[in-house]
Design a protein around this motif. Structure first.
Motif, PDB file in Angstrom:
ATOM      1  N   ASP A  37      56.433 -30.397 -86.129  1.00  0.00           N
ATOM      2  CA  ASP A  37      56.936 -30.660 -84.783  1.00  0.00           C
ATOM      3  C   ASP A  37      56.833 -29.429 -83.907  1.00  0.00           C
ATOM      4  OD1 ASP A  37      57.492 -33.183 -85.526  1.00  0.00           O
ATOM      5  OD2 ASP A  37      59.672 -32.954 -85.673  1.00  0.00           O
ATOM      6  N   LEU A  85      53.241 -28.759 -82.862  1.00  0.00           N
ATOM      7  CA  LEU A  85      52.764 -29.723 -81.853  1.00  0.00           C
ATOM      8  C   LEU A  85      53.388 -29.433 -80.496  1.00  0.00           C
ATOM      9  CD1 LEU A  85      52.734 -33.030 -83.912  1.00  0.00           C
ATOM     10  CD2 LEU A  85      50.759 -31.840 -82.912  1.00  0.00           C
ATOM     11  N   ALA A  86      54.688 -29.187 -80.488  1.00  0.00           N
ATOM     12  CA  ALA A  86      55.368 -28.892 -79.225  1.00  0.00           C
ATOM     13  C   ALA A  86      54.723 -27.689 -78.562  1.00  0.00           C
ATOM     14  CB  ALA A  86      56.846 -28.634 -79.484  1.00  0.00           C
ATOM     15  N   LYS A  87      54.404 -26.716 -79.364  1.00  0.00           N
ATOM     16  CA  LYS A  87      53.793 -25.499 -78.828  1.00  0.00           C
ATOM     17  C   LYS A  87      52.405 -25.819 -78.259  1.00  0.00           C
ATOM     18  CE  LYS A  87      52.952 -20.703 -80.061  1.00  0.00           C
ATOM     19  NZ  LYS A  87      51.567 -20.338 -80.223  1.00  0.00           N
ATOM     20  N   LEU A  88      51.707 -26.704 -78.959  1.00  0.00           N
ATOM     21  CA  LEU A  88      50.358 -27.067 -78.521  1.00  0.00           C
ATOM     22  C   LEU A  88      50.348 -27.698 -77.139  1.00  0.00           C
ATOM     23  CD1 LEU A  88      48.507 -28.643 -81.547  1.00  0.00           C
ATOM     24  CD2 LEU A  88      47.698 -26.815 -80.053  1.00  0.00           C
ATOM     25  N   TYR A  89      51.278 -28.585 -76.932  1.00  0.00           N
ATOM     26  CA  TYR A  89      51.243 -29.358 -75.687  1.00  0.00           C
ATOM     27  C   TYR A  89      52.046 -28.719 -74.576  1.00  0.00           C
ATOM     28  CZ  TYR A  89      48.872 -33.060 -78.191  1.00  0.00           C
ATOM     29  OH  TYR A  89      47.950 -33.785 -78.897  1.00  0.00           O
ATOM     30  N   SER A  90      52.867 -27.786 -74.939  1.00  0.00           N
ATOM     31  CA  SER A  90      53.728 -27.180 -73.935  1.00  0.00           C
ATOM     32  C   SER A  90      52.904 -26.554 -72.814  1.00  0.00           C
ATOM     33  CB  SER A  90      54.605 -26.114 -74.597  1.00  0.00           C
ATOM     34  OG  SER A  90      55.099 -25.262 -73.609  1.00  0.00           O
ATOM     35  N   LEU A 140      45.358 -33.430 -85.342  1.00  0.00           N
ATOM     36  CA  LEU A 140      44.414 -32.900 -84.358  1.00  0.00           C
ATOM     37  C   LEU A 140      42.996 -33.375 -84.609  1.00  0.00           C
ATOM     38  CD1 LEU A 140      45.739 -29.236 -84.216  1.00  0.00           C
ATOM     39  CD2 LEU A 140      46.146 -31.075 -82.564  1.00  0.00           C
ATOM     40  N   GLN A 186      47.288 -33.396 -68.400  1.00  0.00           N
ATOM     41  CA  GLN A 186      46.937 -32.044 -68.823  1.00  0.00           C
ATOM     42  C   GLN A 186      45.915 -32.103 -69.952  1.00  0.00           C
ATOM     43  OE1 GLN A 186      50.034 -28.821 -69.643  1.00  0.00           O
ATOM     44  NE2 GLN A 186      49.330 -29.306 -71.700  1.00  0.00           N
ATOM     45  N   PHE A 228      54.135 -37.124 -76.998  1.00  0.00           N
ATOM     46  CA  PHE A 228      55.539 -37.263 -77.380  1.00  0.00           C
ATOM     47  C   PHE A 228      56.409 -36.684 -76.266  1.00  0.00           C
ATOM     48  CE2 PHE A 228      53.710 -33.582 -79.515  1.00  0.00           C
ATOM     49  CZ  PHE A 228      54.468 -32.550 -78.982  1.00  0.00           C
ATOM     50  N   ASN A 258      58.798 -34.501 -74.347  1.00  0.00           N
ATOM     51  CA  ASN A 258      59.153 -33.082 -74.338  1.00  0.00           C
ATOM     52  C   ASN A 258      59.468 -32.734 -72.888  1.00  0.00           C
ATOM     53  OD1 ASN A 258      59.387 -30.380 -75.274  1.00  0.00           O
ATOM     54  ND2 ASN A 258      57.324 -29.965 -74.544  1.00  0.00           N
ATOM     55  N   HIS A 297      63.072 -31.224 -77.091  1.00  0.00           N
ATOM     56  CA  HIS A 297      62.119 -32.080 -77.794  1.00  0.00           C
ATOM     57  C   HIS A 297      62.813 -33.419 -77.901  1.00  0.00           C
ATOM     58  CE1 HIS A 297      59.614 -28.806 -78.527  1.00  0.00           C
ATOM     59  NE2 HIS A 297      60.180 -28.335 -79.619  1.00  0.00           N
TER      60      HIS A 297
END
Lengths: 789, 200
Positions: free
Chosen positions: A139, A142-147, A553, B42, B75, B77, B90
Motif C-alpha cells: 500500500d 502504491l500510494a507513493k507511486l500515485y501521489s 504494475l 495524471q 484507489f 487517496n 489513504h
C-alpha cells in the motif's frame, strides 16, 4: 643596631626578586587566568571524557556568534543580510562568516549515503518493518507511486520504492529548522523569514581587547542592515555578547564605584594624617603583598584561576590593617620614640593579627577543593608579604617627625571614652537580648541560594534575544546532555540506540523537541544487519511486497530480481569513519568524542531542555549501562553549594582557632577581641535572612574576610593602654572606613556576586567598627602586656 | 522524426525572442475564482517502469485556504495542503500529517503548488525564472528554479492554459516525468461538494 640597617635591604632584595618574577609572568603573557570552572572541581571528580565532552560542547558554542536577519519579505531579509555581511567583511581577523552553501552541497550530502541507504530508516519505519505485514508495504509503495505531491524526492522511485530513505532524509533535515535557500541559510518563524548568519570568532570570547574591537563592528553592521530594508529584525546571540556586556559593566562600575572609593579614601587619609604619604605607604605594602602572592602562587600552581585573583584582590581589606595600625600608632606615639622601638612595642599585636588571619586561610587548605586551596595560598602569601613590608620597611620610611598632626587623633581619643561599653548592667542586657532576638529572627529566615543562574546578570535585551534565537533555531542545550561510553564504536552506537528508544517516547509525548546523536546517522552494525535481513526476507523475496508490487504494475520476474539487486547493493554497512568523511557529518562531529582513554565516548544532545523536564531527563539515563546524564548548570550550582558548605565550616573553625591563638595573650579577655567580629558576622547573616537574600558562596567569602579584619580591630583595641590616646580606635576607624569605601561600595554593583560580597562587607565592617569599642576593657583592669607606656 | 526536429528548431528560434515572460498579460487572461474545482488526469512515467501510471480524481483550489487533491482511481487517496500543513489520507486512514513547525519548507511547497494550480505567476516568479508566450486567450510558460540546487531536484516545469491552467508537465532530473491534464472545471461556491468542503 646593625640589623636595622640590613633588614630593609634584605627585604628590598626579596621584593625585587618577586617583582622581577611577576614581571616575567606579565610580559611573557603566561598570566592568562584559568576561567574553566571545572578546574575548581576536586581532582577525583574530573573525568577526562566528561571534560572533553564539555569542552567540545561549550567551547564550540563559546566561539560562535549567530545572527538572524528577518523580514516579512524574503528578499528584504536577503538584502539586509548582504549589507550586514558587507559591513563585517573588513574585519575577518575578528569574525569570520561561515562559507556559503554551494549548489553541490545537497548532492554531496546525499552521495555519502548512496551505498548505505537501504538500512537507513527512521525509528517509525524501523518499527513498521518489524511489525507490519507485507501488504502494508505494498500500500505504501502504491500510494507513493500515485501521489502527485510527494515533494522533491532525493531518489528516483525505483531506488526508494517504499520511501524509507526519503523519510530518513526528511527526519535528518528536521533535526534543525534551518534550510538552505537561494545560497543562504534560512529559517522562518511567525510571519518573518530570517537569514541565518553563523559567524566564528577569531579572538577569544573572554579577551577584553577582542570584545572592545568586536562590539562596535557588530553594532555598526546591525545598524547598516537595519536601514537596508523596512522593518528588519536583527537578533544577535553569542557568549561573547554577554561577556562583553559584563566587561563593559565592570568597567563602568570601576569608574563610578572605583573613583568614588578612591576619592573617599584619599579624603579620609588627608583628614587623618594631613599628608598623602601614608596612603602611598599602605599602597606599597599592599602592592608588595599582591606581587608576592602572584609570584609564589604561580610557582606552586600550574595555572592561576580567575576566581583566585578576584578573591585575592580583596586581600587589600586585611593587608591595609598592618600599615594603618603602624601609622596610627606612630601618630599617637611620643615624638622621642624611635620608629624601630615603636615597632617593638606593637609587634606582638601585629604578629597576632597576622597569625589569626592566616589560621583561617590554612584551614581552607584542608578542604578538598583546588580552588579554595589556591585562594588560601594566594591570600596567605599576600598577607605575609604585606606584613613583612610593614615590619621591615615602615620603621625606616616613617620617621617620628613625618606625622605630626595629632588634632584628629586626640579628638578620637576623647570620643572613644564616651562610647558605650558592654558591661554587666541593664542597658547591656537589653542590647544583648535585642541582638539575640534580631539574630534569631533573621537566622530563622535565612535560606541558601546556590543556583549559578542567580549569578547571571546580562542585560535584559540580550537575554531576550538569546531566548528568541534559541527558540527560532531550536538549538540543543550545550550544557545538558547524555554522555555515553562503550568499549568500541559499535558498543557505543548500540548504547546510543538504547537511549534513542527512550528519547523517542519523550519526543512523542512532546516532553522534548528532539535529539542529536551520531546513531541517528550511523545505525549500529547490528541494527544495519538486522534491517538488511528483514528487508530482504519480508519484502524482496518472491512472495514479498516487491513481487506483489510488480504484479500490480505489470512488470515481470526480471524486474523484481533487478530491483532486488539494486536495492541490496545499497545496503553495504555504513561506519562512523565513513560518515565523518562526508560533508553531511560536519555539524555533528562534535557529538563523537572517539577514543578517550581505553573507551569510546559520545554525546547525545537534546533540544527543548527546560527546567520542567530536567528531572525526567535525568531519570531517562537510569538503568542504562554506560549512559550518564550531564547537567553542567546544576553541577556548577552543586559545586558552589559544596564550596559554600566547606567555607561555612572553615569560618566556624577559624573562630575557634582564633580564640585559641588569642588566649595565651589575653586570657579571660580573649573573647573581647573575638566578639565584635563574631557578632558582626551574625548580624550580617541575620540581615541577609531578613531581606531575603539566599546565602551563597560569595557571602561566605566576605564573612571569612570579615573575620580576619574584625579580629584585627579587636586586637588593636585590646592592645589599647590605660593611657588611652585613642590611636587604636583611630586605626580601627580609618581602616573600617577605607574598607567600607573599597568593598562596601561593591554592594552597589550590578554584578550579583560582587553585590553579595559588597553587601556582606558593608554590613559586617560597619557593625564591627561600631561594636568593637563596646568590648574594650574598663580602664581599671586594662594593663595588657607590652602596652605602650 | 523530421517534424520533431523542425519543432525543436522553431522553438529554438522563437524562445530567444520571448524575453521576459508576459506575466501581466497571462495574469489578465486567467480568471481568479475564489473556488475552483475540476477533474484531473495524471500520467506518471517513472524511470525503471515500462508502463505509465495513470490516476484520476478531483481537485479543488480555494483561495485563502489551500488545495484539496482527491485521487479516486486507481484507489482513494486524499491530500490537503493548507498554509501550514500537509495532510494525507489513504482512504479514510490518516497516513501523514506534516506541519510547517516540523518541516519549515512545508509553507514554501504549499505556496508553490497553490500558485501552480491557480496560475499565480506573480508568486511563482519569486522562485522561478519564467519564460513563455501569451496571446488569443491562451498562454504557456516554462519554469526554471532560480536556486540551482532546487532546479536540480525539481527539474523543468511547464504550464499552459487559458482562463484556467489546463496542463502541467514536470520533468525531473532523475528521469521521472509527470503530466497532469485538468478538465470539467467549475468555479464558484457550488463547485465544491459538501464532502470536500468538510475536509478543509
Amino acid at each position: 643596631m646593625s640589623w636595622r640597617r640590613w633588614v630593609p635591604w634584605f627585604w628590598a632584595v626579596v621584593v625585587a626578586a618577586v617583582s622581577f618574577h611577576a614581571g616575567i609572568l606579565w610580559w611573557h603573557d603566561r598570566l592568562v587566568p584559568d576561567t574553566d570552572i571545572l578546574a575548581l572541581l576536586p581532582a577525583q571528580q574530573r573525568d577526562p571524557a566528561r571534560q572533553r565532552a564539555l569542552a567540545q560542547m561549550v567551547e564550540a558554542a563559546q566561539q560562535r556568534v549567530i545572527v538572524l536577519i528577518g523580514a516579512a519579505d524574503w528578499d528584504d531579509a536577503r538584502n539586509a543580510a548582504a549589507v550586514y555581511r558587507k559591513n563585517l567583511a573588513p574585519y575577518g581577523h575578528l569574525l569570520r562568516a561561515a562559507d556559503g552553501i554551494s549548489d553541490h552541497t545537497e548532492s554531496d550530502w546525499l552521495a555519502a549515503f548512496k551505498n548505505h541507504r537501504l538500512t537507513l530508516l527512521t525509528s517509525e519505519d524501523d518499527a513498521a518493518l518489524r511489525g507490519q505485514a507485507p501488504s502494508y508495504w505494498l500500500d505504501r509503495a502504491l500510494a507513493k507511486l500515485y501521489s502527485p505531491f510527494a515533494g522533491p524526492q532525493p531518489l528516483a522511485w525505483r531506488d526508494d520504492p517504499f520511501g524509507w530513505f526519503n523519510n530518513w532524509v526528511l527526519a535528518r533535515a528536521q533535526e534543525t529548522p534551518v534550510r538552505p535557500r537561494a545560497g543562504e541559510l534560512f529559517v522562518s518563524a511567525g510571519e518573518r523569514h530570517y537569514v541565518v548568519l553563523p559567524l566564528t570568532l577569531q579572538v577569544p570570547a573572554f579577551a577584553v581587547a577582542g570584545q572592545q574591537a568586536l562590539m562596535p563592528v557588530l553594532e555598526q553592521a546591525r545598524q547598516a542592515a537595519q536601514q537596508a530594508a523596512q522593518r528588519v529584525e536583527i537578533i544577535q546571540g553569542g557568549v561573547v555578547l554577554h561577556a562583553a556586556a559584563a566587561a563593559a559593566q565592570a568597567q563602568r562600575e570601576m569608574s563610578t564605584i572605583g573613583i568614588g572609593s578612591l576619592t573617599g579614601i584619599l579624603l579620609l587619609i588627608w583628614i587623618t594624617f594631613r599628608s598623602f604619604k601614608p596612603i602611598a605607604l599602605v599602597a606599597l605594602s599592599i602592592a608588595v603583598g599582591c606581587l608576592g602572592a602572584l609570584s609564589i602562587a604561580s610557582l606552586v600552581f600550574e595555572r592561576i584561576h580567575l576566581i583566585t585573583l578576584v578573591f585575592g584582590a580583596s586581600l587589600i581589606g586585611v593587608a591595609q590593617d598592618y600599615g594603618i595600625y603602624f601609622l596610627c600608632k606612630r601618630l599617637g606615639a611620643n615624638e622621642q620614640l624611635d620608629s624601630w622601638r615603636l615597632l617593638r612595642h606593637i609587634l606582638p599585636a601585629l604578629i597576632l593579627t597576622l597569625v589569626t588571619t592566616l589560621i583561617g586561610y590554612f584551614s581552607l587548605v584542608l578542604t578538598p577543593f583546588p580552588g579554595l586551596r589556591q585562594m588560601a595560598l594566594f591570600s596567605a602569601v599576600g598577607l605575609i608579604f604585606a606584613w613583612f613590608t610593614v615590619v621591615f620597611w615602615f620603621p625606616t620610611l616613617v620617621h617620628a617627625s613625618k606625622l605630626k598632626n595629632r588634632a584628629v587623633a586626640e579628638r578620637y581619643g576623647r570620643g572613644a571614652t564616651r562610647w558605650p561599653r558592654f558591661a554587666k548592667n541593664r542597658r547591656s542586657l537589653g542590647a544583648a537580648l535585642a541582638f539575640a532576638g534580631l539574630a534569631g529572627f533573621g537566622g530563622s529566615r535565612l535560606t541558601v541560594q546556590d543556583d549559578i543562574r542567580s549569578l547571571q546578570n546580562s542585560p535584559k535585551p540580550l537575554l531576550d534575544d538569546q531566548l528568541k534565537l534559541g527558540k527560532i533555531l531550536d538549538l540543543a542545550s550545550p550544557v545538558q546532555f547524555f554522555l555515553l561510553r562503550g568499549a568500541d564504536a559499535e558498543a557505543l552506537l548500540q548504547r546510543e540506540e538504547a537511549v534513542k528508544r527512550r528519547l523517542d517516547l519523550l519526543v512523542q509525548q512532546k516532553q522534548i523537541g528532539g535529539y542529536h546523536a551520531i546513531a541517528n546517522w550511523v545505525p549500529s552494525a547490528r541494527i544495519q544487519q538486522s534491517r538488511r535481513q528483514l528487508i530482504d526476507k519480508l519484502l524482496l523475496q518472491k512472495d514479498g511486497a516487491l513481487a506483489a508490487l510488480a504484479a500490480k504494475l505489470g512488470e515481470g520476474q526480471s524486474w523484481v530480481s533487478g530491483a532486488r539487486t539494486r536495492l541490496l547493493a545499497a545496503a553495504t554497512p555504513l561506519t562512523v569513519e565513513e560518515f565523518f568523511q562526508s560533508p553531511a557529518s560536519e555539524p555533528w562531529r562534535h557529538l563523537w568524542l572517539g577514543r578517550v582513554g581505553d573507551q569510546y565516548a559520545s554525546i547525545v544532545a537534546l533540544r527543548g531542555v527546560n527546567r520542567s523536564n530536567l528531572t525526567l531527563l535525568r531519570q531517562t539515563a537510569s538503568g542504562l549501562e554506560g549512559v550518564e546524564w550531564v547537567d553542567q548548570v546544576s553541577e556548577i550550582s552543586a559545586l558552589l553549594a559544596d564550596y559554600r558548605y566547606y567555607m561555612g565550616w572553615v569560618v566556624l573553625l577559624s573562630c575557634v582557632a582564633v580564640f585559641v591563638l588569642l588566649y595565651p595573650r589575653y586570657r579571660q579577655s580573649s573573647w573581647r577581641a573575638l566578639a565584635p567580629a563574631a557578632l558582626a558576622m551574625l548580624l550580617a547573616l541575620a540581615l541577609l535572612g531578613i531581606v531575603g537574600q539566599g546565602l551563597q558562596l560569595f557571602h561566605l567569602l566576605a564573612l571569612m574576610l570579615l573575620l580576619g579584619i574584625g579580629v584585627d580591630y579587636g586586637i588593636f583595641l585590646q592592645e589599647q593602654g590605660s593611657h588611652d590616646d585613642g590611636t587604636a580606635w583611630l586605626a580601627v576607624t580609618v581602616s573600617a572606613v577605607s574598607t567600607l569605601l573599597s568593598f562596601g561600595l561593591l554592594g552597589f554593583s550590578q554584578t550579583p556576586a560582587l553585590r553579595a560580597f559588597g553587601l556582606t562587607m558593608a554590613i559586617g565592617i560597619g557593625a564591627v567598627a561600631l561594636i568593637a569599642p563596646c568590648f574594650r576593657r574598663a580602664t581599671a583592669d586594662a594593663q595588657p602586656p607590652g602596652s605602650l607606656g | 522524426m523530421k517534424r520533431k526536429a523542425i519543432a525543436v528548431c522553431l522553438s529554438l528560434m522563437v524562445w530567444p525572442l520571448l524575453g521576459a515572460a508576459p506575466v501581466a498579460e497571462i495574469q489578465a487572461i486567467l480568471a481568479k475564482p475564489k473556488v475552483l474545482c475540476g477533474r484531473f488526469d495524471q500520467t506518471k512515467q517513472l524511470a525503471g517502469l515500462k508502463n505509465p501510471l495513470r490516476s484520476s480524481g478531483r481537485f479543488c483550489v480555494v483561495a485563502d485556504k489551500g488545495v484539496l487533491w482527491r485521487s479516486l482511481q486507481p484507489f482513494a487517496n486524499t491530500v490537503r495542503l493548507t498554509r501550514d500543513e500537509i495532510v494525507q489520507w489513504h482512504g479514510e486512514r490518516l497516513a501523514m500529517r506534516l506541519n510547517a513547525k516540523q518541516e519549515p519548507t512545508v509553507r514554501l511547497i504549499n505556496t508553490l503548488l497553490f500558485s501552480m494550480l491557480a496560475g499565480d505567476l506573480g508568486q511563482l516568479e519569486k522562485y522561478f525564472d519564467v519564460e513563455g508566450v501569451a496571446g488569443d486567450g491562451a498562454w504557456s510558460v516554462k519554469l526554471k528554479a532560480r536556486d540551482a540546487g532546487v532546479a536540480k531536484v525539481i527539474g523543468a516545469i511547464a504550464l499552459d492554459g487559458g482562463v484556467y491552467v489546463k496542463n502541467i508537465a514536470i520533468d525531473e532530473a532523475k528521469g521521472d516525468r509527470t503530466r497532469i491534464v485538468f478538465s470539467a472545471i467549475q468555479t464558484g461556491e457550488q463547485a465544491i461538494t459538501s464532502e470536500e468542503a468538510a475536509l478543509f
